[in-house]
Scaffold this motif. Structure first.
Motif, PDB file in Angstrom:
ATOM      1  N   CYS A  46      -6.812   4.907   0.202  1.00 15.55           N
ATOM      2  CA  CYS A  46      -5.870   4.610  -0.877  1.00 15.55           C
ATOM      3  C   CYS A  46      -6.060   5.571  -2.040  1.00 15.55           C
ATOM      4  O   CYS A  46      -5.093   6.059  -2.625  1.00 15.55           O
ATOM      5  N   GLU A  77      -4.802   9.058  -1.327  1.00 12.38           N
ATOM      6  CA  GLU A  77      -3.338   9.042  -1.363  1.00 12.38           C
ATOM      7  C   GLU A  77      -2.839   8.984  -2.812  1.00 12.38           C
ATOM      8  O   GLU A  77      -1.900   9.682  -3.179  1.00 12.38           O
ATOM      9  N   LEU A  78      -3.525   8.168  -3.596  1.00 12.11           N
ATOM     10  CA  LEU A  78      -3.148   8.001  -4.997  1.00 12.11           C
ATOM     11  C   LEU A  78      -3.247   9.334  -5.740  1.00 12.11           C
ATOM     12  O   LEU A  78      -2.365   9.714  -6.507  1.00 12.11           O
ATOM     13  N   ARG A 114      -0.523  11.804  -4.535  1.00 13.38           N
ATOM     14  CA  ARG A 114       0.845  11.507  -4.973  1.00 13.38           C
ATOM     15  C   ARG A 114       1.041  11.702  -6.461  1.00 13.38           C
ATOM     16  O   ARG A 114       2.155  11.868  -6.925  1.00 13.38           O
ATOM     17  N   ASN A 115      -0.033  11.566  -7.213  1.00  9.42           N
ATOM     18  CA  ASN A 115       0.110  11.648  -8.661  1.00  9.42           C
ATOM     19  C   ASN A 115      -0.763  12.763  -9.201  1.00  9.42           C
ATOM     20  O   ASN A 115      -1.873  12.548  -9.658  1.00  9.42           O
ATOM     21  N   LEU A 165      -1.146   5.806 -16.270  1.00  6.85           N
ATOM     22  CA  LEU A 165       0.213   5.877 -15.733  1.00  6.85           C
ATOM     23  C   LEU A 165       1.256   5.309 -16.695  1.00  6.85           C
ATOM     24  O   LEU A 165       2.447   5.504 -16.518  1.00  6.85           O
ATOM     25  N   VAL A 209       6.992   6.290 -11.954  1.00  5.35           N
ATOM     26  CA  VAL A 209       6.000   6.050 -10.907  1.00  5.35           C
ATOM     27  C   VAL A 209       6.690   5.411  -9.710  1.00  5.35           C
ATOM     28  O   VAL A 209       7.447   4.461  -9.857  1.00  5.35           O
ATOM     29  N   SER A 210       6.442   5.972  -8.565  1.00 11.80           N
ATOM     30  CA  SER A 210       7.131   5.453  -7.381  1.00 11.80           C
ATOM     31  C   SER A 210       6.563   4.102  -6.980  1.00 11.80           C
ATOM     32  O   SER A 210       5.436   3.752  -7.318  1.00 11.80           O
ATOM     33  N   TYR A 262       5.664   3.376  -4.198  1.00  8.67           N
ATOM     34  CA  TYR A 262       4.560   3.658  -3.290  1.00  8.67           C
ATOM     35  C   TYR A 262       3.237   3.651  -4.058  1.00  8.67           C
ATOM     36  O   TYR A 262       2.262   3.026  -3.650  1.00  8.67           O
ATOM     37  N   THR A 263       3.245   4.343  -5.193  1.00  9.05           N
ATOM     38  CA  THR A 263       2.036   4.387  -6.015  1.00  9.05           C
ATOM     39  C   THR A 263       1.666   3.003  -6.527  1.00  9.05           C
ATOM     40  O   THR A 263       0.502   2.612  -6.501  1.00  9.05           O
ATOM     41  N   LYS A 264       2.675   2.263  -6.967  1.00  5.72           N
ATOM     42  CA  LYS A 264       2.393   0.923  -7.471  1.00  5.72           C
ATOM     43  C   LYS A 264       1.738   0.073  -6.393  1.00  5.72           C
ATOM     44  O   LYS A 264       0.817  -0.692  -6.645  1.00  5.72           O
ATOM     45  N   LEU A 303      -0.013   1.199  -3.948  1.00  3.36           N
ATOM     46  CA  LEU A 303      -1.382   1.679  -3.741  1.00  3.36           C
ATOM     47  C   LEU A 303      -2.336   1.019  -4.727  1.00  3.36           C
ATOM     48  O   LEU A 303      -3.450   0.626  -4.373  1.00  3.36           O
TER      49      LEU A 303
END
Lengths: 209, 864
Positions: free
Chosen positions: B228, B231-232, B235-236, B262, B269-270, B272-274, B276
């Motif tokens: 996670c 990925e986090l 993505r950011n 954030l 923020v997508s 997806y990120t939320k 995660l």
């Protein structure tokens, strides 16, 4: 005017040819039909509804613009909307002005940060103009789990996971409501604060004395 | 008796007002108790902030023990059950320690019910909460200080880490508290260290090896968290990753750090990120419980987690590591033996035999927690050491009990109380727990069958054929039989369940729960009252370890032996060590900050400057330019009592408005005769649009004023978006929040919307609206107020809020329900006929069914 008559019969949205010709927003109106026409507001969304569109960046450059537009529309149309797109970070002062203008000129203010969503508002106003209020009056059907969830999570500090732990442990709402402190604390993740809150909501009287 | 350094700390804070931050477990509660004691003896009126009921109880105990003040000065809690007149008479006694509920205190201060000039001191507990200036406590202190400059403020905290989660938080807290001094008492301070080193007992740390399955389980969870995190970060790109490592991810403060980062771009923020971030939170929970719970409860817990997660969104759940987590958790309970695999394939349903209720191919293992056996041998050793006569000797020396086992929560305590009985107990216990698990599974199967039968019966009924009641019974009987045959001693099981007690019958051993919220007080209290010879710390606990030090210095004549059980190379150990490190680190930072701190002097002038500085940061000029002296500009505003939980009233007060707290039946704020405002946070908006509540509220609003306003308040930094990105690419959805809001405005063209992204903004909008209305023109309030504040309509808001969420309850019948029934509990225990008169027959049926239906099976597909 034929276009306006057709629009009022709810065939399509009319977009002001003079002011909104180059607005990229129009490209996002995809769910309903639209056409250019010569109208006073920026968008004609049906028989009773019209909309103005304002970018905050534009407002910062020409503050007088929106006042003139609002004045031009006056009290025509039953529902007057002002869609305000926030496209700069320093928007507070401008938004405050616009809010005040809307309250006292009887415009319904819609604020968004996203052009797609702005377009979605226009589409939705157009689509729902003649819809009844049934959707607003009664709650939608939910399955058992989400009913329990929405009920329990209305208690402060109880989250989704807690709600599931509780119902998994007690099986019925009846059992949960009658549980004592010890039984409640046995659920993983339910600490003393949450137990206290649960007891307060479930077992304390609605009215004190 | 209090220790030397405690005396020093007390002296400091008594001499000059300040914020006193003490290390965890170093006895802040004793300093406060002593302080309150001293103050009470001077026969003055003292107020307390953030003292819980529990806390007051401890304080009372302290007074009872010390017996140096009269009972009428004992601490008192003042809540909604006191009427205004009663409160007034208490205040005018002008002595004693009063803890008033925050909203009531604000009300009383605003309306000057409380004689502020008579309050000599305000004691603030848990001062770490005051770093957030939107807290109601900050407002209280401000009001109090404004009305009485001489009132002294003494604040305490033992959570140093809270003050270092951002920049200048201590200064902020001190500003909110209006104190100029900062006192720091970390464990490593010389005075503390010297004092506690004088007599240090013996602490034995016993490292317990995890079973291979447990180790691989936690490894799998860590792996999932790692995935996670990677990925986090990927993505950011914009976020600072220096603090985002797996070590930090083990702590709750991690969420805080990442959300803070954030926040400014939350609208970008997508989802997806939320997700995660949510996943990381869930995984951290799972990790904590993986060492804490026994194998069966852990599995149970895991199942409930899957139910609450949205399986389509959650990333780890469907990944390979996610599967691993489940496999390992399951493997601690049972394994499938290979021999029967073919048999299983032929018969799809779980096969039952006379011998057991579990499928043939399942071999039940039920792995006990490794700490149990260690605990057993430890207890045996202790028994051997202190047998018989020796123990009598010790009793006469002043010991109170032989062993205390400290655990962190009630469920562990109940578990241990079974475990410590004898060496065989663990097996038995696990078997029972497992049995319960199987039972719920069997019940679910039975219910499914029953439902099916009912459906068939219903359809047959439709054709005029009698249903067959035999069907149901059959199913029940069958499951009952299976259970009985698996566990022969079912009667004892029932008996145990009913006689579970919080106090334990095991001789000589006390098992004590120390929960995070009460640990700082309870630990020492328990030690002082029980005076043990041995202490076993079942889960490592940094606060407790300090308390043991303090205790030993108090009772130097009673030697103590302490054992601490910790899993070797485990997350549990990491977390424990890291927490100590973290606290020391925070204190170091605070000490540095204290050196460079600009001490502000609290007078009227600087206050105004402060306002200006604060508000200009948010780009709002008008609020700041109004200073305290020009109060009249704002005029009067009616504010609903419930609103004082938010910061908005405080900001309105800044603009110079005079707030009148009332309980309104329509709207939340009344700015003038023509402007009524209903405030809804985004989540409230969603739920009240769904429940139909907003519709009737707006209807009321529109009937009563010319400019009815609906204020939509977005969470800070997450502004002005009602729909998610994925929603926008789909077709129009007539039941989305956006559509509902649009429909609402179509039907109420008079309704004005106000969109807010922060309370500061909200305050300035209110000021702008109010300023164009005639001053002090307020409507006749009587028709709008539910009742006067002394007999409020709904006192227990959380109960009423919950009530409105229950199926069958509507705006229309809620009034009746509240009148007829006392509480939710009473309502749920009522039978259907009783309900019918208040609910109406259809709603009664819906409600009754909801309350009595059993939750669907969470174990579906887990025992195939």
């Amino acid at each position: 005017d034929l276009i306006i008559a057709q629009a009022k019969a709810n065939h399509f949205i009319v977009v002001n040819q003079a002011t909104q010709k180059n607005n990229p927003l129009n490209g996002f109106i995809k769910q309903v039909l639209w056409n250019y026409g010569n109208i006073v507001p920026d968008y004609l969304l049906g028989r009773y509804t019209c909309a103005l569109f304002l970018r905050i960046s534009q407002h910062l450059l020409t503050p007088q613009y929106i006042y003139d537009r609002v004045k031009a529309i006056g009290k025509q149309f039953r529902l007057r909307i002002l869609v305000c797109l926030i496209d700069v970070e320093d928007f507070e002062l401008a938004l405050k002005e616009v809010t005040k203008l809307c309250v006292f000129s009887e415009f319904t203010l819609i604020v968004t940060r996203n052009e797609k969503e702005a377009a979605r508002y226009l589409e939705t106003y157009f689509a729902l103009e003649n819809k009844p209020t049934d959707v607003l009056r009664e709650r939608t059907e939910q399955d058992y789990i989400s009913k329990v969830e929405s009920a329990l999570t209305s208690i402060p500090s109880i989250n989704k996971t807690d709600a599931m732990q509780l119902i998994a442990n007690f099986k019925t709402v009846h059992a949960l409501v009658n549980a004592d402190v010890k039984e409640l604390s046995k659920c993983p993740g339910i600490g003393p604060t949450k137990v206290q809150r649960l007891k307060e909501a479930l077992q304390m009287p609605f009215r004190k004395k | 008796m209090i220790l030397e350094y405690e005396r020093l700390a007390l002296k400091e804070v008594e001499e000059q007002d300040g914020l006193c931050i003490v290390g965890k477990g170093l006895g802040v509660q004793r300093i406060i108790s002593k302080l309150v004691d001293n103050l009470c003896q001077q026969q003055k009126l003292i107020l307390g902030l953030r003292f819980s009921k529990d806390w007051l109880h401890s304080l009372e105990q302290w007074f009872l023990v010390n017996q140096d003040i009269e009972p009428h000065l004992y601490p008192r809690e003042i809540d909604a059950s006191y009427s205004r007149a009663e409160r007034q008479s208490i205040y005018h006694l002008e002595q004693g320690f009063l803890v008033v509920t925050s909203t009531i205190l604000v009300h009383d201060l605003l309306l000057k019910v409380i004689p502020a000039e008579k309050v000599s001191c305000m004691v603030v507990n848990e001062a770490e909460f005051l770093v957030d200036d939107s807290r109601i406590e900050c407002f209280i202190i401000r009001l109090l200080k404004e009305q009485n400059k001489k009132c002294s403020i003494k604040a305490f905290s033992e959570r140093a880490e809270w003050f270092t989660r951002g920049f200048h938080l201590v200064e902020k807290a001190m500003r909110n508290l209006k104190v100029t001094k900062l006192y720091l008492w970390p464990r490593f301070r010389v005075e503390v260290d010297q004092c506690l080193l004088k007599s240090s007992g013996q602490l034995v740390e016993l490292e317990v090896r995890q079973t291979p399955k447990m180790a691989s389980l936690s490894k799998a969870i860590l792996e999932a968290m790692g995935a996670c995190l990677v990925e986090l970060k990927r993505r950011n790109k914009s976020i600072d990753v220096s603090e985002l490592d797996i070590q930090n991810a083990l702590f709750k403060s991690f969420d805080f750090v990442i959300l803070k980062q954030l926040e400014p771009m939350w609208h970008n923020v997508s989802s997806y990120t939320k997700q995660l971030i949510r996943d990381l939170r869930t995984l951290r929970n799972i990790l904590t419980f993986s060492t804490k719970l026994n194998c069966v409860s852990f599995f149970n817990f895991l199942m409930a987690i899957t139910q609450s997660e949205d399986t389509s969104k959650s990333h780890w759940l469907m990944s390979k590591t996610g599967e691993k987590i489940f496999t390992f958790a399951k493997s601690r309970i049972y394994v499938k033996s290979k021999d029967n695999k073919d048999l299983e394939r032929k018969e799809k349903k779980p096969k039952f035999t006379s011998g057991s209720s579990i499928p043939l191919d399942m071999k039940v293992i039920l792995e006990p927690s490794p700490k149990w056996s260690v605990l057993h041998s430890l207890l045996q050793e202790i028994r051997a050491k202190t047998n018989g006569e020796k123990w009598d000797e010790m009793l006469s020396m002043g010991y109170g009990c032989r062993v205390i086992i400290f655990v962190k929560d009630v469920s562990t305590m109940i578990e241990l109380s079974e475990i410590v009985k004898d060496a065989k107990a663990p097996e038995e216990y696990l078997r029972k727990e497992f049995q319960k698990l199987m039972k719920s599974r069997d019940e679910a199967i039975a219910r499914a069958k029953r439902l099916l039968a009912k459906e068939i019966a219903d359809s047959e009924n439709f054709y005029g054929i009698e249903p067959e009641p035999v069907d149901k019974e059959n199913v029940q009987e069958k499951t009952g039989m299976d259970l009985a045959s698996y566990c022969s001693d079912e009667e004892t099981l029932g008996e145990k369940d009913s006689s579970r007690n919080l106090s334990l019958q095991v001789p000589d051993i006390e098992i004590v729960t120390l929960e995070a919220s009460t640990e700082s007080r309870k630990g020492l209290e328990v030690l002082e009252s029980l005076k043990p010879r041995f202490v076993i710390i079942y889960e490592p606990h940094n606060c407790l370890i300090r308390q043991l030090e303090v205790y030993q210095n108090e009772f130097t004549e009673l030697p103590l032996e302490v054992f601490c059980l910790v899993y070797e190379n485990s997350v549990e150990k990491d977390k424990f060590e890291k927490a100590l490190e973290y606290e020391a680190h925070s204190f170091e930072r605070l000490i540095r900050e204290k050196e460079n701190m600009v001490v502000f002097v609290d007078d009227e002038h600087s206050n105004v400057d402060q306002n200006r500085e604060d508000t200009s940061k948010f780009g709002i000029v008008e609020v700041g330019t109004l200073n305290r002296d020009s109060r009249k500009i704002g005029g009067r505003i009616y504010v609903d009592m419930r609103e004082f939980r938010s910061k908005l009233p405080q900001l309105l007060y800044d603009t110079g408005a005079e707030l009148i707290p009332v309980t309104l039946s329509i709207g939340d704020y009344i700015l003038s005769k023509s402007i009524f405002v209903e405030r809804k946070s985004l989540s409230d908006l969603t739920s009240s649009l769904q429940s139909g509540r907003l519709f009737s509220q707006v209807q009321q609003l529109c009937r009563h004023c010319r400019f009815p306003c609906l204020l939509i308040e977005f969470p800070p930094g997450k502004s002005f978006l009602l729909s998610s990105f994925s929603e926008l690419v789909k077709e129009l959805n007539p039941i989305s929040v956006l559509s509902r809001l649009v429909l609402l405005t179509i039907h109420f063209p008079l309704l004005r919307l106000i969109w807010c992204h922060s309370e500061y903004f909200c305050g300035s909008v209110f000021a702008a609206l109010k300023s164009s209305e005639p001053i002090d023109e307020l409507p006749e309030i009587d028709s709008l107020v539910q009742n006067d504040t002394d007999s409020k309509e709904y006192d227990n808001y959380s109960a009423v809020d919950l009530l409105l969420q229950l199926p069958g309850v509507h705006e229309r019948n809620v009034q009746n329900i509240v009148n007829k029934f006392n509480s939710i509990q009473e309502l749920c225990n009522a039978d259907e006929d009783e309900l019918e008169t208040t609910f109406g027959s259809n709603n009664a049926k819906i409600f009754y069914e909801f309350v009595h239906s059993t939750a669907p099976n969470l174990y579906e597909g887990q025992f195939k």
